[in-house]
Design an enzyme around this catalytic site. Structure first.
Site, PDB file in Angstrom:
ATOM      1  N   CYS A  97     -31.586 -38.749  -9.217  1.00  0.00           N
ATOM      2  CA  CYS A  97     -31.084 -39.456 -10.394  1.00  0.00           C
ATOM      3  C   CYS A  97     -30.740 -40.891 -10.028  1.00  0.00           C
ATOM      4  O   CYS A  97     -30.728 -41.772 -10.876  1.00  0.00           O
ATOM      5  CB  CYS A  97     -29.874 -38.742 -10.945  1.00  0.00           C
ATOM      6  SG  CYS A  97     -28.688 -38.386  -9.673  1.00  0.00           S
TER       7      CYS A  97
ATOM      8  N   GLU B  46     -37.367 -42.976 -17.425  1.00  0.00           N
ATOM      9  CA  GLU B  46     -37.172 -42.323 -16.132  1.00  0.00           C
ATOM     10  C   GLU B  46     -38.441 -41.557 -15.769  1.00  0.00           C
ATOM     11  O   GLU B  46     -38.946 -40.782 -16.567  1.00  0.00           O
ATOM     12  CB  GLU B  46     -35.985 -41.365 -16.209  1.00  0.00           C
ATOM     13  CG  GLU B  46     -35.731 -40.681 -14.891  1.00  0.00           C
ATOM     14  CD  GLU B  46     -34.488 -39.789 -14.911  1.00  0.00           C
ATOM     15  OE1 GLU B  46     -34.412 -38.917 -15.775  1.00  0.00           O
ATOM     16  OE2 GLU B  46     -33.625 -39.988 -14.052  1.00  0.00           O
TER      17      GLU B  46
ATOM     18  N   LYS C 278     -25.193 -21.222 -13.541  1.00  0.00           N
ATOM     19  CA  LYS C 278     -26.632 -21.059 -13.743  1.00  0.00           C
ATOM     20  C   LYS C 278     -27.380 -22.151 -12.993  1.00  0.00           C
ATOM     21  O   LYS C 278     -27.438 -23.295 -13.422  1.00  0.00           O
ATOM     22  CB  LYS C 278     -27.013 -21.135 -15.220  1.00  0.00           C
ATOM     23  CG  LYS C 278     -28.486 -20.787 -15.429  1.00  0.00           C
ATOM     24  CD  LYS C 278     -29.159 -21.579 -16.530  1.00  0.00           C
ATOM     25  CE  LYS C 278     -30.030 -22.713 -16.073  1.00  0.00           C
ATOM     26  NZ  LYS C 278     -31.147 -22.425 -15.189  1.00  0.00           N
TER      27      LYS C 278
ATOM     28  N   GLU D 183     -24.000 -35.425 -16.758  1.00  0.00           N
ATOM     29  CA  GLU D 183     -24.549 -36.422 -15.829  1.00  0.00           C
ATOM     30  C   GLU D 183     -26.049 -36.420 -16.042  1.00  0.00           C
ATOM     31  O   GLU D 183     -26.719 -35.444 -15.705  1.00  0.00           O
ATOM     32  CB  GLU D 183     -24.225 -36.049 -14.381  1.00  0.00           C
ATOM     33  CG  GLU D 183     -22.769 -36.165 -14.003  1.00  0.00           C
ATOM     34  CD  GLU D 183     -22.247 -37.595 -14.037  1.00  0.00           C
ATOM     35  OE1 GLU D 183     -23.056 -38.545 -14.085  1.00  0.00           O
ATOM     36  OE2 GLU D 183     -21.014 -37.756 -14.030  1.00  0.00           O
TER      37      GLU D 183
HETATM   38  P1  NAP Z   1     -33.353 -30.364 -16.772  1.00  0.00           P
HETATM   39  O1  NAP Z   1     -34.714 -29.945 -17.173  1.00  0.00           O
HETATM   40  O2  NAP Z   1     -32.514 -31.045 -17.776  1.00  0.00           O
HETATM   41  O3  NAP Z   1     -32.635 -29.047 -16.249  1.00  0.00           O
HETATM   42  C1  NAP Z   1     -31.323 -29.035 -15.721  1.00  0.00           C
HETATM   43  C2  NAP Z   1     -30.728 -27.651 -15.891  1.00  0.00           C
HETATM   44  O4  NAP Z   1     -30.545 -27.364 -17.271  1.00  0.00           O
HETATM   45  C3  NAP Z   1     -31.619 -26.542 -15.346  1.00  0.00           C
HETATM   46  O5  NAP Z   1     -30.802 -25.549 -14.780  1.00  0.00           O
HETATM   47  C4  NAP Z   1     -32.299 -26.037 -16.600  1.00  0.00           C
HETATM   48  O6  NAP Z   1     -32.782 -24.725 -16.508  1.00  0.00           O
HETATM   49  C5  NAP Z   1     -31.160 -26.139 -17.598  1.00  0.00           C
HETATM   50  N1  NAP Z   1     -31.549 -26.150 -19.008  1.00  0.00           N
HETATM   51  C6  NAP Z   1     -32.749 -26.491 -19.551  1.00  0.00           C
HETATM   52  N2  NAP Z   1     -32.704 -26.374 -20.903  1.00  0.00           N
HETATM   53  C7  NAP Z   1     -31.450 -25.947 -21.225  1.00  0.00           C
HETATM   54  C8  NAP Z   1     -30.792 -25.645 -22.465  1.00  0.00           C
HETATM   55  N3  NAP Z   1     -31.404 -25.766 -23.643  1.00  0.00           N
HETATM   56  N4  NAP Z   1     -29.506 -25.244 -22.423  1.00  0.00           N
HETATM   57  C9  NAP Z   1     -28.855 -25.141 -21.246  1.00  0.00           C
HETATM   58  N5  NAP Z   1     -29.428 -25.395 -20.052  1.00  0.00           N
HETATM   59  C10 NAP Z   1     -30.708 -25.812 -20.034  1.00  0.00           C
HETATM   60  O7  NAP Z   1     -33.381 -31.331 -15.536  1.00  0.00           O
HETATM   61  P2  NAP Z   1     -34.165 -31.123 -14.182  1.00  0.00           P
HETATM   62  O8  NAP Z   1     -35.612 -31.304 -14.474  1.00  0.00           O
HETATM   63  O9  NAP Z   1     -33.738 -29.879 -13.505  1.00  0.00           O
HETATM   64  O10 NAP Z   1     -33.597 -32.347 -13.338  1.00  0.00           O
HETATM   65  C11 NAP Z   1     -34.075 -33.633 -13.502  1.00  0.00           C
HETATM   66  C12 NAP Z   1     -33.160 -34.480 -14.368  1.00  0.00           C
HETATM   67  O11 NAP Z   1     -31.826 -34.406 -13.917  1.00  0.00           O
HETATM   68  C13 NAP Z   1     -33.485 -35.947 -14.330  1.00  0.00           C
HETATM   69  O12 NAP Z   1     -33.467 -36.464 -15.627  1.00  0.00           O
HETATM   70  C14 NAP Z   1     -32.388 -36.564 -13.499  1.00  0.00           C
HETATM   71  O13 NAP Z   1     -32.110 -37.889 -13.736  1.00  0.00           O
HETATM   72  C15 NAP Z   1     -31.259 -35.698 -13.836  1.00  0.00           C
HETATM   73  N6  NAP Z   1     -30.254 -35.742 -12.792  1.00  0.00           N
HETATM   74  C16 NAP Z   1     -29.118 -36.448 -13.039  1.00  0.00           C
HETATM   75  C17 NAP Z   1     -28.127 -36.547 -12.086  1.00  0.00           C
HETATM   76  C18 NAP Z   1     -26.886 -37.309 -12.373  1.00  0.00           C
HETATM   77  O14 NAP Z   1     -25.878 -37.043 -11.759  1.00  0.00           O
HETATM   78  N7  NAP Z   1     -26.878 -38.260 -13.284  1.00  0.00           N
HETATM   79  C19 NAP Z   1     -28.283 -35.890 -10.853  1.00  0.00           C
HETATM   80  C20 NAP Z   1     -29.462 -35.177 -10.619  1.00  0.00           C
HETATM   81  C21 NAP Z   1     -30.430 -35.102 -11.614  1.00  0.00           C
HETATM   82  P3  NAP Z   1     -34.247 -24.362 -15.910  1.00  0.00           P
HETATM   83  O15 NAP Z   1     -34.923 -25.638 -15.513  1.00  0.00           O
HETATM   84  O16 NAP Z   1     -33.959 -23.488 -14.777  1.00  0.00           O
HETATM   85  O17 NAP Z   1     -34.979 -23.662 -17.002  1.00  0.00           O
END
Ligand code: NAP
Ligand code: MG
Length: 495
Positions: A284, A385, A175, A250
């Protein structure tokens, strides 16, 4: 008319059962629709998991070197289509072309690494404590992996997860983030073209609360690999606990770069500009805090502000753009809220601070690269963050205090220190609490063959990348072969 995309389930491209769709738009020009994608639900996930389970029974029996051959072909196809994918990625999530090319290259590197791992997947042979008995430990695949990814590395992150998963003999239900479905669709198309049997990779497009949740709570999914925010990570941890899945998380970061007075300041300047404003700060591993030794504070700030004000914002497809837009409206709004928080907390706004709306930027989610000075470690600016182009600068009395400030965060992903003193450099390597430490380099720039991940609230102890990720996607099986012809009782007959 915008191109219409489908899910891939059991080797067939299909619409969501409900027939619903969503649009993907260009963040540099919100009038441009990049594609229309299925807004899937639980029933689509059920079909994908069923296909992945059936495929697993055959795929696990394919020799790993043979699985590696397919990985090599995937790498070759990614090389061929690198430019096309990079351009589409910029169009759907905004970062500049040089960076989307880097993102695809990381996928290529990961494919070739996986290809060679097909001829390793080493286990151990160890002596038995009993005579005429042979002992070994070997890796076995686990089953169906649920892969849930963010939008900021739409190629690299899915490949970090799916290539080792599949090379190890597992099958995937993927997904991708709703902000970057097109890159994901192109990746999966290439994986099929390279010869993966039907059902080994399945893609289900749609939102986190519907598709994501259906995967994490599905009884027939064995593994979850998630990269994203800390809040969603905690939710996933709860949702997958009922069925006792193995879960790799992560999550967020609040990475810092330290610059000591003895450092090469010009080099440190290039690094912080790249670390803080590359990918519009939406990495990140982005540099979110800059910790300056007091003696050079004023001098370095002057250099930094001057260069930051000259950064060129623009559509990432234009050759002179250095900083692209935020990925969407919500992300830009959140950046703006942090700017307000910083002002209210009494930090000193030194550069930027606003939306950028002049001329060609008017229809994109652009935000000026922003710097706050006089930030203290207790401020929210220093702790939370932001995930946008906002850098907080903190003063440190000396080396020891700079390390204390760097470690004063609930996260622990990346870190960096600029110094020409080898003793301080090695002390920093020892004392910094982070999964990644750079000496005289920016906080961003991980390579595909090294462990990637963080300590503290950045994750739950797993690592992606290199050899380490294969521990996540395999189970250890211990095997004893007794060729003595009699019953030998360990710990009893031999002592
Ligand atoms: P996010 O809002 O947590 O979303 C990540 C993924 O999870 C998306 O595909 C999202 O779907 C999905 N998702 C949302 N709610 C969910 C639920 N209840 N159950 C299962 N899946 C769910 O993060 P983002 O805004 O895309 O990315 C930013 C964040 O990622 C930042 O906090 C960043 O630090 C972190 N990040 C961490 C790393 C690392 O390796 N540590 C690398 C890159 C990014 P939809 O958004 O499509 O609805
Ligand atoms: Mg988009």
């Amino acid at each position: 008319m915008a191109q219409k995309f489908q899910n891939l389930i059991n080797g067939k491209w299909v619409d969501a059962v409900s027939g619903r769709t969503f649009e993907n738009r260009n963040p540099a020009n919100w009038e441009e629709v990049v594609g229309i994608f299925p807004k899937s639900g639980k029933e689509d996930v059920d079909a994908a998991v069923k296909a992945a389970r059936a495929a697993f029974e055959k795929w696990r029996l394919v020799p790993a070197p043979k699985r590696g051959d397919i990985m090599r072909t995937i790498g070759d196809l990614l090389v061929k289509r690198k430019e096309e994918i990079s351009r589409e990625m910029t169009r759907e999530m905004g970062k500049v072309l040089a960076e989307t090319r880097g993102d695809v290259q990381e996928g290529i590197d990961t494919a070739y690494y996986a290809a060679t791992e097909g001829r390793r997947l080493f286990g151990h042979t160890v002596p038995s404590e009993l005579p005429n008995k042979f002992a070994m430990a070997m890796r076995v695949p686990i089953g169906v992996a649920g892969i849930i990814t963010p939008w900021n590395f739409p190629m690299a992150i899915p490949t970090w997860k799916m290539f080792p998963a599949i090379l190890s003999g597992n099958t995937c239900v993927f997904k991708p983030a709703t902000d970057t479905p097109k890159t994901a669709a192109m990746l999966v198309e290439i994986m099929m073209e390279a010869g993966l049997p039907e059902g080994v990779v399945n893609i289900v497009h749609g939102g986190g609360s519907e598709v994501g949740n259906a995967i994490t709570s599905h009884p027939d999914v064995d593994l979850i690999s998630f990269t994203g925010s800390t809040g969603v990570g905690k939710q996933i941890s709860r949702d997958s606990s009922e069925t006792l899945k193995r879960v790799s998380l992560e999550l967020g970061g609040k990475n810092a770069q330290i610059v000591l007075a003895d450092a090469d300041l010009d080099l440190a300047l290039e690094a912080v500009l790249w670390g803080a404003f590359g990918t519009t700060g939406q990495r990140c591993t982005a540099t979110s805090r800059l910790i300056l030794e007091e003696k050079i504070y004023d001098k370095f700030i002057a250099m930094l502000v001057d260069r930051t004000n000259k950064l060129k914002l623009g559509d990432g497809l234009l050759p002179d753009s250095q900083v692209g837009p935020c990925v969407n409206e919500g992300q830009r709004k959140s950046v703006q809220e942090y700017v307000q928080i910083g002002k209210n907390e009494g930090a000193k706004l030194l550069a930027g601070g606003n939306f950028a709306t002049e001329g060609a930027l008017a229809k994109g989610w652009f935000h000026q690269p922003t710097i706050f000075g006089d930030v203290t470690p207790e401020m929210r600016l220093a702790k939370e963050e932001i995930f946008g182009p906002v850098l907080s600068v903190i003063r440190a009395k000396d080396f020891e205090e700079s390390i204390r400030i760097l470690n004063n965060t609930e996260y622990g992903l990346s870190s960096s220190i600029f110094t020409t003193d080898v003793n301080k450099a090695f002390t920093a390597v020892r004392d910094i609490q982070a999964g990644i430490t750079y000496i005289n380099a920016a906080t961003i720039g991980a390579e595909a063959h090294l462990p990637f991940g963080g300590v503290k609230k950045t994750g739950n102890g797993h690592r992606e990348g290199g050899w380490t990720v294969y521990d996540f996607y395999t189970e250890w099986k211990a095997v004893y072969v007794d060729y003595s012809g009699k019953l030998q009782r360990a710990q009893i007959d031999n002592y």
